[in-house]
Scaffold this motif. Structure first.
Motif, PDB file in Angstrom:
ATOM      1  N   ASN A   1      41.518 106.786 111.529  1.00  0.00           N
ATOM      2  CA  ASN A   1      41.023 105.690 112.371  1.00  0.00           C
ATOM      3  C   ASN A   1      41.866 105.579 113.641  1.00  0.00           C
ATOM      4  O   ASN A   1      41.346 105.443 114.738  1.00  0.00           O
ATOM      5  CB  ASN A   1      41.137 104.361 111.616  1.00  0.00           C
ATOM      6  CG  ASN A   1      39.818 103.965 110.982  1.00  0.00           C
ATOM      7  OD1 ASN A   1      38.857 104.724 111.049  1.00  0.00           O
ATOM      8  ND2 ASN A   1      39.783 102.801 110.367  1.00  0.00           N
ATOM      9  N   ALA A   2      43.201 105.598 113.451  1.00  0.00           N
ATOM     10  CA  ALA A   2      44.112 105.434 114.587  1.00  0.00           C
ATOM     11  C   ALA A   2      43.871 106.542 115.614  1.00  0.00           C
ATOM     12  O   ALA A   2      43.792 106.283 116.823  1.00  0.00           O
ATOM     13  CB  ALA A   2      45.563 105.443 114.096  1.00  0.00           C
ATOM     14  N   VAL A   3      43.716 107.770 115.110  1.00  0.00           N
ATOM     15  CA  VAL A   3      43.505 108.891 116.032  1.00  0.00           C
ATOM     16  C   VAL A   3      42.128 108.765 116.695  1.00  0.00           C
ATOM     17  O   VAL A   3      41.988 108.942 117.896  1.00  0.00           O
ATOM     18  CB  VAL A   3      43.650 110.238 115.279  1.00  0.00           C
ATOM     19  CG1 VAL A   3      43.208 111.402 116.156  1.00  0.00           C
ATOM     20  CG2 VAL A   3      45.087 110.437 114.819  1.00  0.00           C
TER      21      VAL A   3
ATOM     22  N   ALA B   1      37.068  98.962 104.476  1.00  0.00           N
ATOM     23  CA  ALA B   1      36.701  98.304 103.203  1.00  0.00           C
ATOM     24  C   ALA B   1      37.328  99.078 102.043  1.00  0.00           C
ATOM     25  O   ALA B   1      37.836  98.487 101.084  1.00  0.00           O
ATOM     26  CB  ALA B   1      35.186  98.257 103.055  1.00  0.00           C
ATOM     27  N   ILE B   2      37.307 100.403 102.156  1.00  0.00           N
ATOM     28  CA  ILE B   2      37.930 101.243 101.123  1.00  0.00           C
ATOM     29  C   ILE B   2      39.441 100.997 101.089  1.00  0.00           C
ATOM     30  O   ILE B   2      40.043 100.824 100.028  1.00  0.00           O
ATOM     31  CB  ILE B   2      37.625 102.737 101.394  1.00  0.00           C
ATOM     32  CG1 ILE B   2      36.121 102.998 101.249  1.00  0.00           C
ATOM     33  CG2 ILE B   2      38.427 103.641 100.476  1.00  0.00           C
ATOM     34  CD1 ILE B   2      35.664 104.338 101.807  1.00  0.00           C
ATOM     35  N   VAL B   3      40.023 100.944 102.298  1.00  0.00           N
ATOM     36  CA  VAL B   3      41.472 100.696 102.392  1.00  0.00           C
ATOM     37  C   VAL B   3      41.821  99.374 101.704  1.00  0.00           C
ATOM     38  O   VAL B   3      42.754  99.305 100.893  1.00  0.00           O
ATOM     39  CB  VAL B   3      41.918 100.668 103.874  1.00  0.00           C
ATOM     40  CG1 VAL B   3      43.304 100.066 104.015  1.00  0.00           C
ATOM     41  CG2 VAL B   3      41.874 102.074 104.452  1.00  0.00           C
ATOM     42  N   LYS B   4      41.044  98.342 102.000  1.00  0.00           N
ATOM     43  CA  LYS B   4      41.325  97.011 101.433  1.00  0.00           C
ATOM     44  C   LYS B   4      41.227  97.062  99.909  1.00  0.00           C
ATOM     45  O   LYS B   4      42.063  96.508  99.191  1.00  0.00           O
ATOM     46  CB  LYS B   4      40.309  96.011 102.004  1.00  0.00           C
ATOM     47  CG  LYS B   4      40.437  94.605 101.468  1.00  0.00           C
ATOM     48  CD  LYS B   4      41.639  93.913 102.093  1.00  0.00           C
ATOM     49  CE  LYS B   4      41.694  92.433 101.804  1.00  0.00           C
ATOM     50  NZ  LYS B   4      41.923  92.104 100.419  1.00  0.00           N
TER      51      LYS B   4
ATOM     52  N   ASP C   1      44.822 108.502 104.779  1.00  0.00           N
ATOM     53  CA  ASP C   1      43.922 109.307 105.595  1.00  0.00           C
ATOM     54  C   ASP C   1      43.002 108.411 106.422  1.00  0.00           C
ATOM     55  O   ASP C   1      42.808 108.635 107.615  1.00  0.00           O
ATOM     56  CB  ASP C   1      43.108 110.213 104.657  1.00  0.00           C
ATOM     57  CG  ASP C   1      42.345 111.251 105.442  1.00  0.00           C
ATOM     58  OD1 ASP C   1      42.991 111.911 106.281  1.00  0.00           O
ATOM     59  OD2 ASP C   1      41.127 111.371 105.253  1.00  0.00           O
ATOM     60  N   ASN C   2      42.449 107.385 105.798  1.00  0.00           N
ATOM     61  CA  ASN C   2      41.559 106.477 106.535  1.00  0.00           C
ATOM     62  C   ASN C   2      42.291 105.787 107.678  1.00  0.00           C
ATOM     63  O   ASN C   2      41.780 105.700 108.793  1.00  0.00           O
ATOM     64  CB  ASN C   2      40.976 105.424 105.587  1.00  0.00           C
ATOM     65  CG  ASN C   2      39.823 105.962 104.768  1.00  0.00           C
ATOM     66  OD1 ASN C   2      39.578 107.171 104.775  1.00  0.00           O
ATOM     67  ND2 ASN C   2      39.124 105.097 104.065  1.00  0.00           N
TER      68      ASN C   2
END
Lengths: 125, 636
Positions: free
Chosen positions: B521-523, B585-588, B516-517
């Motif tokens: 982000n991409a959109v 940061a959450i993704v990482k 989702d992140n």
């Protein structure tokens, strides 16, 4: 059904949320029943036999919302049940939505249009 | 100290003795043969020498016996040098006797064979310590004296000289005694000189040997300390570190048991790791420093070596629990301080089942070992404190975010209702102000949500909650949720995922959040009418997720910091204030929790490609491998 209006039981320990639900539901021709605890919610459910139930997932304790749903389901497998969830509530892995017959989850703050269309759809079927 | 010495060890001096004894036996074969050959030659020259044959045969015969004993000793494992020394003595004595008989038969004091006594004295000096060499020399001299008389026995006419005689001493008064004393003096002198040279050589050899042993021990000690350091620093888990320290300390010092006691904040000295001690002993009660002199001494920085726990007086004053020690079968004890950077952490005790189980080498080694262990313990403690601090921080953030979200949801809900006219008509200026308040409130809610996701990710690190999941299914679901938003902005959202069941083991909530992140982000950072593509590929060992957009991109200088908490690149800030700087940061964190890798390629104005690789788990390989697109969601 009360005076031709569909009865919706709303259970949430946040009085502001309950008030918002009341405003939305009353303005759109529903008869809301409000309860601030799972216990009073269950009592209301047994007394009034609502057409639909909306329950906050996390109330006074972590399992209060789900336990209420289980108790309602033990009495009635048909009545549509929706959950209210706040940011950070871990929805996955805690329960099996289909097993409990949960029709949907609304994220707080509640978006009136989404709430109304989902309730209408659930009551039609 | 019981450190292993290098292979091929043993004491060179003993090896030397053993080798010389063998060499001596070899030499004797020649001597025996020489007697036989010499006798034959003498007979050939017309001399009366037949009596010498039996002596030659006797020499060969006892040499056979000596050779057998020598071989038997060589085959025995771990034989000390003592039997060889006795063998050396026996050889010399047998040779003295044989030589004396030969000399007696060939002219007594006048025999040329008298010179061979000197040879035996030199051999004795080489083989034996000085005192034993002098004793052998004395034996030889007594035999010569006996033999001087023996010639008289064999030759009743005392004046007769043997045909072998090289000097004439018999027949004149006092001459025999004078000659005998000269020979004795010469043999003693010879023994003293030869043995002093041999002693000096031996001393030098001993020094060399000591140096070599010391070097070997140091090497073994270093190797062992290295091993210990490795095993202690392999893990930062305090309990594991302590258990290893206890086991290794006991093993290295060949102790019966070991305990590690660490000073608590309240000044007690509880056992926090033990090896080889019974439950009953460990339950004996807390150590009271005031009553445990052994621990008190060690905590002052000095090692305490108790050679015999039961020795009178010692036990009562040194130990708080002398009876329990005795019941546990502990007879000796060594207690050294555990100290890291001048800070006393506690003590390490090793227990011996016998008195004097530990030597000064053990003391020295255990001290080195304890300082190493102290570092391991300190590191593990530091890590534990850091983890605790991190946990407390996470808990704090979680509490704050949870406390924020309910009032925020209520505020936003009320604002929505007002804006949608549930509370009556809203004047235009009021509406604008309320809309701005609502927007800011939503940002705050997003921040609370991101903070919760971040701490959840942190808390989930190391947890093994893994269920088989299909990354493709999660991607389709996330893309479905975003489709309306993308469509509204004429962004083409393409989803390309392989068919197949669960393709990795993971944490559902976290992976949903990750996808989702990345997708939102991409959109968010793609201008209207742009493209966003998400792709999942599986191989035998990995699952790859690629999210690509034609958005604003990330400036090169910001790419290194993009995964930092609260970091947002300048062009992103300019585009929108919607963003907490926590998303990546959450993704990482989630990628790390799944032991994955994340790579980013981006150029400002051209777009961004994020590639996440997860190691593949779950139900076998090959499923969905190389499968073509099974679902394509396009919005735009």
């Amino acid at each position: 059904m009360e005076n031709g209006k569909r009865v919706v039981l709303c259970v949430d320990d946040d009085r502001d949320i309950l008030e918002q639900l009341r405003l939305i539901l009353e303005a759109n021709g529903f008869a809301p029943l409000l309860a601030e605890t799972a216990q009073s919610g269950l009592a209301l459910y047994q007394r009034q036999a609502p057409d639909l139930v909306v329950v906050d997932l996390m109330m006074e304790d972590l399992d209060a919302g789900l336990n209420l749903v289980r108790q309602i389901r033990a009495r009635n497998r048909e009545v549509p049940v929706f959950l209210l969830s706040s940011v950070g509530d871990q929805l996955y892995g805690q329960f099996d939505a289909s097993e409990l017959g949960i029709q949907g989850v609304f994220q707080k703050p509640v978006e009136p249009d989404r709430l109304l269309s989902a309730l209408t759809l659930a009551l039609q079927s | 100290m019981k450190l292993p010495l290098p292979a091929g060890g043993g004491v060179p001096l003993d090896n030397e003795l053993i080798a010389r004894v063998g060499w001596f036996i070899h030499l004797r074969w020649l001597a025996g043969l020489a007697v036989l050959v010499g006798t034959t030659a003498a007979i050939g020259l017309g001399m009366e020498a037949v009596a010498l044959y039996p002596v030659g045969v006797a020499i060969l015969a006892y040499n056979v016996a000596l050779a057998r004993v020598n071989r038997w000793l060589s085959t025995r494992k771990g034989t000390a040098a003592e039997p060889w020394r006795l063998l050396a003595h026996l050889q010399i004595i047998l040779d003295w006797v044989a030589l004396s008989v030969l000399t007696t038969l060939t002219g007594g004091l006048e025999s040329p064979l008298l010179l061979l006594y000197t040879l035996h004295v030199i051999l004795a000096a080489i083989l034996l310590p000085r005192r034993e060499c002098l004793a052998q020399t004395t034996t030889g001299i007594l035999l010569i004296a006996a033999m001087a008389q023996g010639w008289g026995v064999f030759q009743p006419a005392a004046l007769a000289h043997s045909p072998f005689a090289v000097v004439h001493v018999y027949g004149e008064d006092g001459q025999v005694l004078y000659y005998l004393l000269s020979v004795a003096g010469m043999l003693y002198l010879c023994a003293l000189l030869a043995s002093s040279v041999a002693e000096r050589l031996r001393a030098r050899e001993r020094e060399l040997l000591d140096a070599r042993n010391h070097e070997a021990r140091m090497y073994a000690e270093m190797a062992l300390l290295h091993e210990l350091a490795k095993s202690i620093t392999e893990t930062l888990d305090l309990d594991v570190v302590l258990q290893r320290v206890a086991e290794q300390a006991a093993r290295v010092t060949q102790a019966r048991a070991c305990s590690i006691r660490v000073l608590s904040e309240s000044g007690e000295l509880p056992v926090i790791a033990a090896y080889g001690l019974s439950e009953a002993y460990l339950r004996k009660g807390q150590v009271d420093l005031a009553r445990s002199l052994v621990d008190r001494k060690a905590l002052l920085g000095e090692p305490v070596l108790v050679e015999d726990v039961a020795a009178a007086g010692e036990g009562a004053s040194l130990f708080q629990y002398p009876e329990e020690l005795a019941r546990e079968g502990i007879r000796s004890l060594l207690c050294v301080p555990l100290r890291a950077q001048e800070r006393m952490l506690g003590v390490v005790r090793v227990y011996g089942a016998q008195p004097k189980a530990f030597d000064p080498e053990d003391v020295r080694f255990l001290q080195h070992f304890a300082s190493l262990a102290a570092i391991g313990i300190r590191n593990a403690r530091t890590l534990r404190a850091l983890q605790e601090a991190d946990r407390e921080r996470s808990q704090f953030v979680r509490t704050v975010a949870h406390e924020l979200r309910s009032p925020l949801a209520a505020i936003l809900g009320n604002l929505r209702l007002i804006l949608q006219g549930y509370a009556g008509a809203v004047p235009e200026q009021t509406r604008q102000l309320l809309e701005r308040a609502h927007h800011r409130g939503e940002l705050l809610l997003a921040l609370a949500s991101d903070l919760l996701a971040l701490v959840s990710g942190r808390e989930a690190a190391g947890q093994a909650i893994r269920e088989p999941l299909s990354l493709a299914a999660l991607v389709c679901q996330a893309a479905g949720d975003l489709a309306a938003q993308a469509r509204a902005r004429a962004i083409t959202l393409t989803v390309d995922v392989p068919e197949g069941p669960a393709d990795l083991l993971g944490h559902r909530d976290q992976l949903v959040r990750l996808i989702d992140n990345l997708l939102s982000n991409a959109v968010k950072y793609t201008p209207d009418g742009g493209n966003v593509a998400v792709r999942v590929r599986t191989s035998d060992h990995a699952v790859e997720l690629v999210v690509e957009d034609s958005g604003i991109g990330i400036p090169r200088e910001d790419q290194e910091r993009i995964f930092e908490e609260f970091f947002r690149s300048e062009n992103a800030r300019q585009l929108t204030d919607q963003g907490t700087g926590l998303g990546l940061a959450i993704v990482k964190r989630i990628v790390d929790n799944h032991r994955g890798t994340i790579a980013l390629e981006s150029a400002p104005g051209q777009g961004t490609r994020v590639t996440v690789m997860f190691p593949r788990g779950g139900n076998g390989s090959g499923e969905g491998n190389g499968a073509g697109p099974a679902a394509t969601v396009t919005a735009g």
